[in-house]
Design a protein around this motif. Sequence first.
Motif, PDB file in Angstrom:
ATOM      1  N   LEU A  58     -10.958  -0.681  -3.973  1.00 28.93           N
ATOM      2  CA  LEU A  58      -9.804  -0.454  -4.843  1.00 28.93           C
ATOM      3  C   LEU A  58     -10.299  -0.513  -6.282  1.00 28.93           C
ATOM      4  CD1 LEU A  58      -6.906  -2.748  -3.447  1.00 28.93           C
ATOM      5  CD2 LEU A  58      -7.019  -0.253  -3.317  1.00 28.93           C
ATOM      6  N   SER A  59      -9.839   0.419  -7.096  1.00 28.03           N
ATOM      7  CA  SER A  59     -10.185   0.361  -8.518  1.00 28.03           C
ATOM      8  C   SER A  59      -9.371  -0.735  -9.190  1.00 28.03           C
ATOM      9  CB  SER A  59      -9.898   1.706  -9.189  1.00 28.03           C
ATOM     10  OG  SER A  59      -8.490   1.917  -9.246  1.00 28.03           O
ATOM     11  N   GLU A  60      -9.771  -1.091 -10.405  1.00 24.56           N
ATOM     12  CA  GLU A  60      -9.024  -2.112 -11.135  1.00 24.56           C
ATOM     13  C   GLU A  60      -7.583  -1.667 -11.351  1.00 24.56           C
ATOM     14  OE1 GLU A  60      -9.774  -5.226 -12.011  1.00 24.56           O
ATOM     15  OE2 GLU A  60     -11.612  -4.953 -10.855  1.00 24.56           O
ATOM     16  N   ALA A  61      -7.409  -0.389 -11.649  1.00 26.81           N
ATOM     17  CA  ALA A  61      -6.047   0.122 -11.852  1.00 26.81           C
ATOM     18  C   ALA A  61      -5.247   0.060 -10.563  1.00 26.81           C
ATOM     19  CB  ALA A  61      -6.103   1.562 -12.374  1.00 26.81           C
ATOM     20  N   GLU A  62      -5.895   0.437  -9.447  1.00 27.07           N
ATOM     21  CA  GLU A  62      -5.200   0.381  -8.165  1.00 27.07           C
ATOM     22  C   GLU A  62      -4.857  -1.061  -7.792  1.00 27.07           C
ATOM     23  OE1 GLU A  62      -6.886   4.212  -5.663  1.00 27.07           O
ATOM     24  OE2 GLU A  62      -8.161   2.426  -5.844  1.00 27.07           O
ATOM     25  N   LEU A  63      -5.781  -1.982  -8.051  1.00 25.48           N
ATOM     26  CA  LEU A  63      -5.519  -3.390  -7.758  1.00 25.48           C
ATOM     27  C   LEU A  63      -4.304  -3.875  -8.538  1.00 25.48           C
ATOM     28  CD1 LEU A  63      -6.231  -6.142  -6.511  1.00 25.48           C
ATOM     29  CD2 LEU A  63      -7.791  -6.499  -8.437  1.00 25.48           C
ATOM     30  N   ALA A  64      -4.252  -3.516  -9.804  1.00 28.84           N
ATOM     31  CA  ALA A  64      -3.122  -3.939 -10.629  1.00 28.84           C
ATOM     32  C   ALA A  64      -1.810  -3.391 -10.071  1.00 28.84           C
ATOM     33  CB  ALA A  64      -3.319  -3.475 -12.070  1.00 28.84           C
ATOM     34  N   GLN A  65      -1.823  -2.126  -9.654  1.00 26.93           N
ATOM     35  CA  GLN A  65      -0.622  -1.527  -9.075  1.00 26.93           C
ATOM     36  C   GLN A  65      -0.212  -2.247  -7.788  1.00 26.93           C
ATOM     37  OE1 GLN A  65      -2.174   2.823  -9.434  1.00 26.93           O
ATOM     38  NE2 GLN A  65       0.040   2.966  -9.210  1.00 26.93           N
ATOM     39  N   VAL A  66      -1.194  -2.517  -6.939  1.00 25.69           N
ATOM     40  CA  VAL A  66      -0.908  -3.182  -5.669  1.00 25.69           C
ATOM     41  C   VAL A  66      -0.350  -4.580  -5.904  1.00 25.69           C
ATOM     42  CG1 VAL A  66      -1.953  -4.166  -3.591  1.00 25.69           C
ATOM     43  CG2 VAL A  66      -2.547  -1.846  -4.300  1.00 25.69           C
ATOM     44  N   LEU A  67      -0.975  -5.334  -6.796  1.00 28.69           N
ATOM     45  CA  LEU A  67      -0.511  -6.700  -7.055  1.00 28.69           C
ATOM     46  C   LEU A  67       0.884  -6.703  -7.652  1.00 28.69           C
ATOM     47  CD1 LEU A  67      -3.765  -8.414  -8.391  1.00 28.69           C
ATOM     48  CD2 LEU A  67      -2.734  -8.616  -6.116  1.00 28.69           C
ATOM     49  N   ASP A  68       1.160  -5.742  -8.559  1.00 26.54           N
ATOM     50  CA  ASP A  68       2.508  -5.640  -9.136  1.00 26.54           C
ATOM     51  C   ASP A  68       3.533  -5.325  -8.039  1.00 26.54           C
ATOM     52  OD1 ASP A  68       1.604  -6.206 -11.658  1.00 26.54           O
ATOM     53  OD2 ASP A  68       1.596  -4.114 -12.343  1.00 26.54           O
ATOM     54  N   ALA A  69       3.167  -4.402  -7.146  1.00 28.26           N
ATOM     55  CA  ALA A  69       4.088  -4.019  -6.069  1.00 28.26           C
ATOM     56  C   ALA A  69       4.317  -5.188  -5.110  1.00 28.26           C
ATOM     57  CB  ALA A  69       3.535  -2.820  -5.313  1.00 28.26           C
ATOM     58  N   LEU A  70       3.256  -5.942  -4.804  1.00 27.36           N
ATOM     59  CA  LEU A  70       3.407  -7.102  -3.927  1.00 27.36           C
ATOM     60  C   LEU A  70       4.288  -8.163  -4.563  1.00 27.36           C
ATOM     61  CD1 LEU A  70      -0.256  -7.435  -2.577  1.00 27.36           C
ATOM     62  CD2 LEU A  70       1.766  -6.832  -1.221  1.00 27.36           C
ATOM     63  N   ALA A  71       4.114  -8.361  -5.874  1.00 29.81           N
ATOM     64  CA  ALA A  71       4.946  -9.338  -6.574  1.00 29.81           C
ATOM     65  C   ALA A  71       6.411  -8.914  -6.553  1.00 29.81           C
ATOM     66  CB  ALA A  71       4.455  -9.505  -8.007  1.00 29.81           C
ATOM     67  N   ALA A  72       6.662  -7.632  -6.828  1.00 24.22           N
ATOM     68  CA  ALA A  72       8.032  -7.135  -6.826  1.00 24.22           C
ATOM     69  C   ALA A  72       8.642  -7.225  -5.439  1.00 24.22           C
ATOM     70  CB  ALA A  72       8.060  -5.687  -7.332  1.00 24.22           C
ATOM     71  N   LEU A  73       7.831  -6.889  -4.431  1.00 26.78           N
ATOM     72  CA  LEU A  73       8.313  -6.954  -3.059  1.00 26.78           C
ATOM     73  C   LEU A  73       8.637  -8.397  -2.670  1.00 26.78           C
ATOM     74  CD1 LEU A  73       8.893  -5.321  -0.507  1.00 26.78           C
ATOM     75  CD2 LEU A  73       6.474  -5.523   0.097  1.00 26.78           C
ATOM     76  N   GLY A  74       7.795  -9.319  -3.114  1.00 26.96           N
ATOM     77  CA  GLY A  74       8.063 -10.726  -2.833  1.00 26.96           C
ATOM     78  C   GLY A  74       9.367 -11.197  -3.456  1.00 26.96           C
ATOM     79  N   GLU A  75       9.628 -10.778  -4.689  1.00 23.18           N
ATOM     80  CA  GLU A  75      10.879 -11.155  -5.348  1.00 23.18           C
ATOM     81  C   GLU A  75      12.076 -10.580  -4.603  1.00 23.18           C
ATOM     82  OE1 GLU A  75      10.565  -9.835  -9.349  1.00 23.18           O
ATOM     83  OE2 GLU A  75       8.968 -11.264  -9.898  1.00 23.18           O
ATOM     84  N   GLU A  76      11.952  -9.330  -4.151  1.00 26.70           N
ATOM     85  CA  GLU A  76      13.060  -8.701  -3.443  1.00 26.70           C
ATOM     86  C   GLU A  76      13.284  -9.352  -2.077  1.00 26.70           C
ATOM     87  OE1 GLU A  76      13.402  -4.445  -3.459  1.00 26.70           O
ATOM     88  OE2 GLU A  76      12.165  -4.271  -5.239  1.00 26.70           O
ATOM     89  N   CYS A  77      12.197  -9.742  -1.410  1.00 27.91           N
ATOM     90  CA  CYS A  77      12.338 -10.466  -0.139  1.00 27.91           C
ATOM     91  C   CYS A  77      13.051 -11.792  -0.352  1.00 27.91           C
ATOM     92  CB  CYS A  77      10.965 -10.698   0.494  1.00 27.91           C
ATOM     93  SG  CYS A  77      10.158  -9.223   1.145  1.00 27.91           S
ATOM     94  N   ALA A  78      12.630 -12.530  -1.386  1.00 30.45           N
ATOM     95  CA  ALA A  78      13.220 -13.840  -1.660  1.00 30.45           C
ATOM     96  C   ALA A  78      14.701 -13.720  -1.997  1.00 30.45           C
ATOM     97  CB  ALA A  78      12.465 -14.527  -2.792  1.00 30.45           C
ATOM     98  N   ALA A  79      15.065 -12.635  -2.693  1.00 31.69           N
ATOM     99  CA  ALA A  79      16.457 -12.434  -3.089  1.00 31.69           C
ATOM    100  C   ALA A  79      17.284 -11.792  -1.978  1.00 31.69           C
ATOM    101  CB  ALA A  79      16.517 -11.564  -4.341  1.00 31.69           C
ATOM    102  N   GLY A  80      16.635 -11.370  -0.916  1.00 35.36           N
ATOM    103  CA  GLY A  80      17.343 -10.726   0.185  1.00 35.36           C
ATOM    104  C   GLY A  80      17.634  -9.261  -0.037  1.00 35.36           C
ATOM    105  N   ARG A  81      17.053  -8.681  -1.085  1.00 40.18           N
ATOM    106  CA  ARG A  81      17.289  -7.259  -1.351  1.00 40.18           C
ATOM    107  C   ARG A  81      16.411  -6.357  -0.485  1.00 40.18           C
ATOM    108  NH1 ARG A  81      17.106  -9.333  -6.595  1.00 40.18           N
ATOM    109  NH2 ARG A  81      15.038  -8.430  -6.940  1.00 40.18           N
ATOM    110  N   PHE A  82      15.272  -6.877  -0.052  1.00 40.65           N
ATOM    111  CA  PHE A  82      14.436  -6.134   0.906  1.00 40.65           C
ATOM    112  C   PHE A  82      14.463  -6.881   2.219  1.00 40.65           C
ATOM    113  CE2 PHE A  82      10.612  -5.084   3.241  1.00 40.65           C
ATOM    114  CZ  PHE A  82      10.590  -3.698   3.139  1.00 40.65           C
ATOM    115  N   ARG A  83      14.866  -6.183   3.250  1.00 37.60           N
ATOM    116  CA  ARG A  83      14.990  -6.784   4.566  1.00 37.60           C
ATOM    117  C   ARG A  83      14.349  -5.864   5.596  1.00 37.60           C
ATOM    118  NH1 ARG A  83      15.923 -11.740   5.291  1.00 37.60           N
ATOM    119  NH2 ARG A  83      16.966 -11.309   7.271  1.00 37.60           N
TER     120      ARG A  83
END
Length: 477
Positions: A58-83
Motif C-alpha cells: 500500500l502506498s502512503e496515500a493509500e494507507l491514509a485513505q484506508v485508515l481514514d475509511a476504517l476510522a469513519a466506519l468504526g464511528e458509524e458502527c459505534a453510532a449504529g449507522r452502519f449495520r
Amino acid sequence: MNEVSTDDVRLWGGRFAGGPAEAVAQLSVSVGFDWRLARHDLAGSRAHARVLARAGLLSEAELAQVLDALAALGEECAAGRFRPTVADEDVHTALERGLLERLGPLGGKLRAGRSRNDQIATDLRLYLREAARGLGGQLADLAAALTEQAHQHLHTPAPGMTHLQHAQPISFAHQLLAHVQPLLRDLDRLRDWDARAAISPLGAGALAGSSLPLDPETVAAELGFTQACANSIDAVADRDFVAELLFVTALVGVHLSRLGEEVVLWTSQEFGWVELDDRYATGSSIMPQKKNADVAELARGKAGRLVGGLVAVLTMLKGLPLAYDRDLQEDKEPAFDAVDTLALVLPALTGMVATMTVRADRLAAAAPIGYSLATEVADWLVRRGVPFREAHETTGRLVAWCAGQERELHEVTDAELAAIDERLTAEVREVLSVDSALAARTTPGSTGPKPVADQLAAVQAELARWQEWTAQPATPS
C-alpha cells in the motif's frame, strides 16, 4: 476509480458459479452474533493496513485513505449507522462491504495476506481479553462487598457448619472471607489465562502463513499481544483460549452458586441470619408476605448455563482435524453467553451483598447451639495430658448425656460432669463459651479475632492490586 458491486461481498465466491442455497446460507451466517467483534476486527484491519504499507503493498496515500475509511466506519458502527445486512455472512464480510462502499477497489487490497481464519482467531482473542478484565473488575467488586461486610462483623460470632450441621463457633467475618478466597483465585486464573491468550494469530492466513513480506510480530505488538503465534496451523485451529476461559467462567459460576445457596439459607425463616434490602429481593404474585432471595437463586441457576457452555465447546473441539474447520463457528456463542451472563449476575450479587443486613444477635445466639463447644472440651482435656482418642470418647459421652437430658453443655453441674468422667472438673467451664472458643483460635488462617483481622487486611491489600490490573486496558486504544 473502478466501480465495485457491493450487492454480494462474499469473501469466497470466485470459484463458484452461483450463490449458496438458502438453507446453506442460513446455516452459515454468523453475523447475528459475531457483529459484536466489529470494533476488534477494525483494530486488526488498521494494524494489517500498516503492515501492508511497510511491505510496499500500500502506498502512503493509500494507507491514509484506508485508515481514514476504517476510522469513519468504526464511528458509524459505534453510532449504529452502519449495520450488517441479511446478505452479510459474518462480521468480516460486513466490514469489507463497508470499506468497498467507501473506497471502491482500494478496499479490497486489505484482504491481501490474511484470511477469515486468522482474523476471527485474532478478533476473538482481542474481545475476550478485554472482556476478562471487565469480569475481573466485577469479581473484585463482589469480593470487596463481601470484605466490607466482613469488616463490619469481625467480632460477630456465628455457627460454623459441616454437613449443614452445627460444628464449631466461628466469626461471621471468617465465613464471609471464605467466599472471598475463591474469588481471588478466580482473578488469578483470569490473569494467568490472559498471559496465555496474549498471542496474535494475525499473519497465519488460512493455515500456512503468507508469501507476502508481512511482519506478524509488529502487528502483535500493535494489538497489545506479547508475541505472534509460533505455528500458523495452531494459530487458526487453537481454541484452547476459549475453552480455558469458559472453564474459568464456569468455576466462577460454581463459586457464585455456593454463595447464592448460603444466602438462600441465611435469609430463610429457619435461619434468619440475614435480611435482604428490598431492592435486591422479590415477592410472590399470590402470597403478599413473601420476600424471596431471587438474586441468589438466579446466581445459583446460572451456574448450570456456564458449565454447559464449557461442555459444549470441549465437545465441539474434541474430534476436529487441523487446521480450521467450520465447527469452530460454534466457539463464539458460548463464550459471548458466558461473558454476558456474568456481566448480569455479578453486579446484582454485589449489590445484594453490599446492602444486606446481618442479624448479629441471631448469629450470636445460634453460635453455641448444637453442642458446638464440644471440641473445646476435648481440646481442654488434651491440654491436660489426656490422649485425644480418650478425650473424644469422654466428650462424646458428655454430649450424649446432655442430649438425653435436653441440656446444653454449660448447664451441666459439677457433680454431673464428674459422674461422666472424673477428669471433667469444674475448670472445664472456662472453655464453655463462644468468646473463649474464638479467642483460642490463634493460628494463621483460623477463626480467632487476630487471624481473621490479619486475613482481612491481606484481602484488602490484594483487592487493591486487582483493581489496578483490571483497570489496565488489554489492548492499546
